[in-house]
Design a protein around this motif. Structure first.
Motif, PDB file in Angstrom:
ATOM      1  N   LYS A  94      44.596  33.550  57.485  1.00  8.60           N
ATOM      2  CA  LYS A  94      43.429  33.706  56.615  1.00  8.60           C
ATOM      3  C   LYS A  94      43.346  32.538  55.643  1.00  8.60           C
ATOM      4  N   SER A  95      42.112  32.158  55.295  1.00  5.40           N
ATOM      5  CA  SER A  95      41.873  31.100  54.326  1.00  5.40           C
ATOM      6  C   SER A  95      40.795  31.529  53.351  1.00  5.40           C
ATOM      7  N   VAL A  96      40.908  31.037  52.145  1.00  5.51           N
ATOM      8  CA  VAL A  96      39.875  31.217  51.134  1.00  5.51           C
ATOM      9  C   VAL A  96      39.447  29.816  50.723  1.00  5.51           C
ATOM     10  N   GLN A  97      38.178  29.494  50.941  1.00  4.67           N
ATOM     11  CA  GLN A  97      37.650  28.198  50.535  1.00  4.67           C
ATOM     12  C   GLN A  97      37.060  28.342  49.139  1.00  4.67           C
ATOM     13  N   ILE A  98      37.508  27.489  48.236  1.00  8.15           N
ATOM     14  CA  ILE A  98      36.995  27.484  46.867  1.00  8.15           C
ATOM     15  C   ILE A  98      36.480  26.077  46.592  1.00  8.15           C
ATOM     16  N   ASP A 100      32.182  27.955  43.246  1.00 10.89           N
ATOM     17  CA  ASP A 100      31.052  28.387  44.074  1.00 10.89           C
ATOM     18  C   ASP A 100      30.887  29.906  44.127  1.00 10.89           C
ATOM     19  N   GLN A 101      31.910  30.676  43.744  1.00 10.31           N
ATOM     20  CA  GLN A 101      31.792  32.130  43.675  1.00 10.31           C
ATOM     21  C   GLN A 101      32.474  32.620  42.397  1.00 10.31           C
ATOM     22  N   GLU A 102      32.070  33.776  41.944  1.00  9.44           N
ATOM     23  CA  GLU A 102      32.726  34.378  40.782  1.00  9.44           C
ATOM     24  C   GLU A 102      33.988  35.122  41.182  1.00  9.44           C
ATOM     25  N   GLU A 103      34.027  35.637  42.428  1.00  5.35           N
ATOM     26  CA  GLU A 103      35.170  36.411  42.904  1.00  5.35           C
ATOM     27  C   GLU A 103      35.521  36.021  44.337  1.00  5.35           C
ATOM     28  N   TYR A 104      36.823  36.024  44.619  1.00  5.23           N
ATOM     29  CA  TYR A 104      37.351  35.794  45.967  1.00  5.23           C
ATOM     30  C   TYR A 104      38.320  36.945  46.229  1.00  5.23           C
ATOM     31  N   THR A 105      38.305  37.496  47.439  1.00  9.24           N
ATOM     32  CA  THR A 105      39.116  38.677  47.741  1.00  9.24           C
ATOM     33  C   THR A 105      40.083  38.384  48.884  1.00  9.24           C
ATOM     34  N   VAL A 106      41.350  38.808  48.699  1.00  7.97           N
ATOM     35  CA  VAL A 106      42.385  38.679  49.730  1.00  7.97           C
ATOM     36  C   VAL A 106      43.164  39.983  49.786  1.00  7.97           C
ATOM     37  N   LYS A 107      43.982  40.139  50.834  1.00  9.71           N
ATOM     38  CA  LYS A 107      44.802  41.346  50.989  1.00  9.71           C
ATOM     39  C   LYS A 107      46.217  41.093  50.504  1.00  9.71           C
ATOM     40  N   ALA A 108      46.777  42.079  49.826  1.00 13.20           N
ATOM     41  CA  ALA A 108      48.151  41.989  49.342  1.00 13.20           C
ATOM     42  C   ALA A 108      49.121  41.935  50.516  1.00 13.20           C
ATOM     43  N   GLY A 109      50.156  41.127  50.375  1.00 15.62           N
ATOM     44  CA  GLY A 109      51.207  41.050  51.378  1.00 15.62           C
ATOM     45  C   GLY A 109      50.896  40.177  52.578  1.00 15.62           C
ATOM     46  N   GLU A 110      49.708  39.593  52.643  1.00 16.13           N
ATOM     47  CA  GLU A 110      49.335  38.727  53.765  1.00 16.13           C
ATOM     48  C   GLU A 110      49.253  37.273  53.297  1.00 16.13           C
ATOM     49  N   PRO A 111      49.864  36.348  54.050  1.00 16.26           N
ATOM     50  CA  PRO A 111      49.741  34.932  53.680  1.00 16.26           C
ATOM     51  C   PRO A 111      48.290  34.478  53.766  1.00 16.26           C
ATOM     52  N   TYR A 160      43.407  38.256  39.390  1.00 17.54           N
ATOM     53  CA  TYR A 160      44.091  37.073  38.892  1.00 17.54           C
ATOM     54  C   TYR A 160      43.058  36.019  38.511  1.00 17.54           C
ATOM     55  N   GLU A 161      43.220  35.463  37.325  1.00 15.90           N
ATOM     56  CA  GLU A 161      42.278  34.480  36.814  1.00 15.90           C
ATOM     57  C   GLU A 161      42.456  33.127  37.511  1.00 15.90           C
ATOM     58  N   ILE A 162      41.343  32.564  37.961  1.00 11.66           N
ATOM     59  CA  ILE A 162      41.298  31.217  38.528  1.00 11.66           C
ATOM     60  C   ILE A 162      40.650  30.326  37.472  1.00 11.66           C
ATOM     61  N   ARG A 163      41.296  29.198  37.175  1.00  8.51           N
ATOM     62  CA  ARG A 163      40.746  28.272  36.182  1.00  8.51           C
ATOM     63  C   ARG A 163      40.810  26.850  36.700  1.00  8.51           C
ATOM     64  N   THR A 209      32.524  19.296  28.790  1.00  7.86           N
ATOM     65  CA  THR A 209      32.148  20.302  27.803  1.00  7.86           C
ATOM     66  C   THR A 209      32.156  21.728  28.341  1.00  7.86           C
ATOM     67  N   GLY A 210      31.963  21.935  29.630  1.00  9.64           N
ATOM     68  CA  GLY A 210      31.953  23.278  30.198  1.00  9.64           C
ATOM     69  C   GLY A 210      33.290  23.711  30.788  1.00  9.64           C
ATOM     70  N   HIS A 211      34.342  22.930  30.566  1.00 10.48           N
ATOM     71  CA  HIS A 211      35.651  23.206  31.166  1.00 10.48           C
ATOM     72  C   HIS A 211      36.187  24.592  30.801  1.00 10.48           C
ATOM     73  N   ALA A 212      36.075  24.986  29.545  1.00 10.75           N
ATOM     74  CA  ALA A 212      36.639  26.264  29.096  1.00 10.75           C
ATOM     75  C   ALA A 212      35.995  27.465  29.780  1.00 10.75           C
ATOM     76  N   GLU A 213      34.749  27.337  30.191  1.00  9.36           N
ATOM     77  CA  GLU A 213      34.050  28.442  30.845  1.00  9.36           C
ATOM     78  C   GLU A 213      34.208  28.418  32.361  1.00  9.36           C
ATOM     79  N   MET A 214      34.911  27.453  32.904  1.00  8.49           N
ATOM     80  CA  MET A 214      35.055  27.309  34.347  1.00  8.49           C
ATOM     81  C   MET A 214      36.154  28.245  34.839  1.00  8.49           C
ATOM     82  N   GLN A 215      35.733  29.467  35.211  1.00  5.36           N
ATOM     83  CA  GLN A 215      36.672  30.501  35.628  1.00  5.36           C
ATOM     84  C   GLN A 215      36.090  31.315  36.769  1.00  5.36           C
TER      85      GLN A 215
END
Length: 120
Positions: free
Chosen positions: A36-40, A48-59, A98-101, A108-114
């Motif tokens: 599995k891969s998550v492209q960010i 590009d998205q506010e949320e990304y979802t993965v399954k626990a215990g899977e690489p 889990y927070e992605i930053r 100037t918008g770095h602090a809001e990039m989450q």
């Protein structure tokens, strides 16, 4: 004298070979195979998205690209830090959010990039 020069040459050659052997990277790389891969993707001051979802215990491969500007990606609780484009394989064990930053001060918008990585 010829024996000394020959010995010096051989010794130098041995040291050269030893130096070319290389060292292991100080940053441990995962040897797990992730299906599995998550492209960010990052642009100026947003992912590009506010949320990304993965399954626990899977690489999973976290594949990060910076499409606009200079950005990085970090998920502190999962020990992920990618500066510039790159990939990191992780196996999140604990379900949660889990927070992605952005890890590179990008303006100037770095602090809001989450965004959020949701582990189910």
């Amino acid at each position: 004298m010829k024996k000394f020069v020959l010995s010096l040459f051989i010794l130098s050659f041995v040291f050269l070979l030893a130096a070319c052997g290389g060292e292991e990277s100080s940053e441990s790389e995962s040897t797990e195979k992730a299906d599995k891969s998550v492209q960010i993707e990052a642009t100026n001051f947003k992912f590009d998205q506010e949320e990304y979802t993965v399954k626990a215990g899977e690489p999973v491969n976290i594949e990060f690209t910076s499409a606009e500007g200079m950005h990085g990606l970090m998920i502190p609780e999962l020990n992920v830090n990618i500066e510039g484009d790159g990939t990191k394989t992780i196996t999140p064990e604990e379900p949660g959010e889990y927070e992605i930053r952005c890890s590179i001060p990008c303006g100037t918008g770095h602090a809001e990039m989450q965004a959020t990585l949701i582990v189910q």
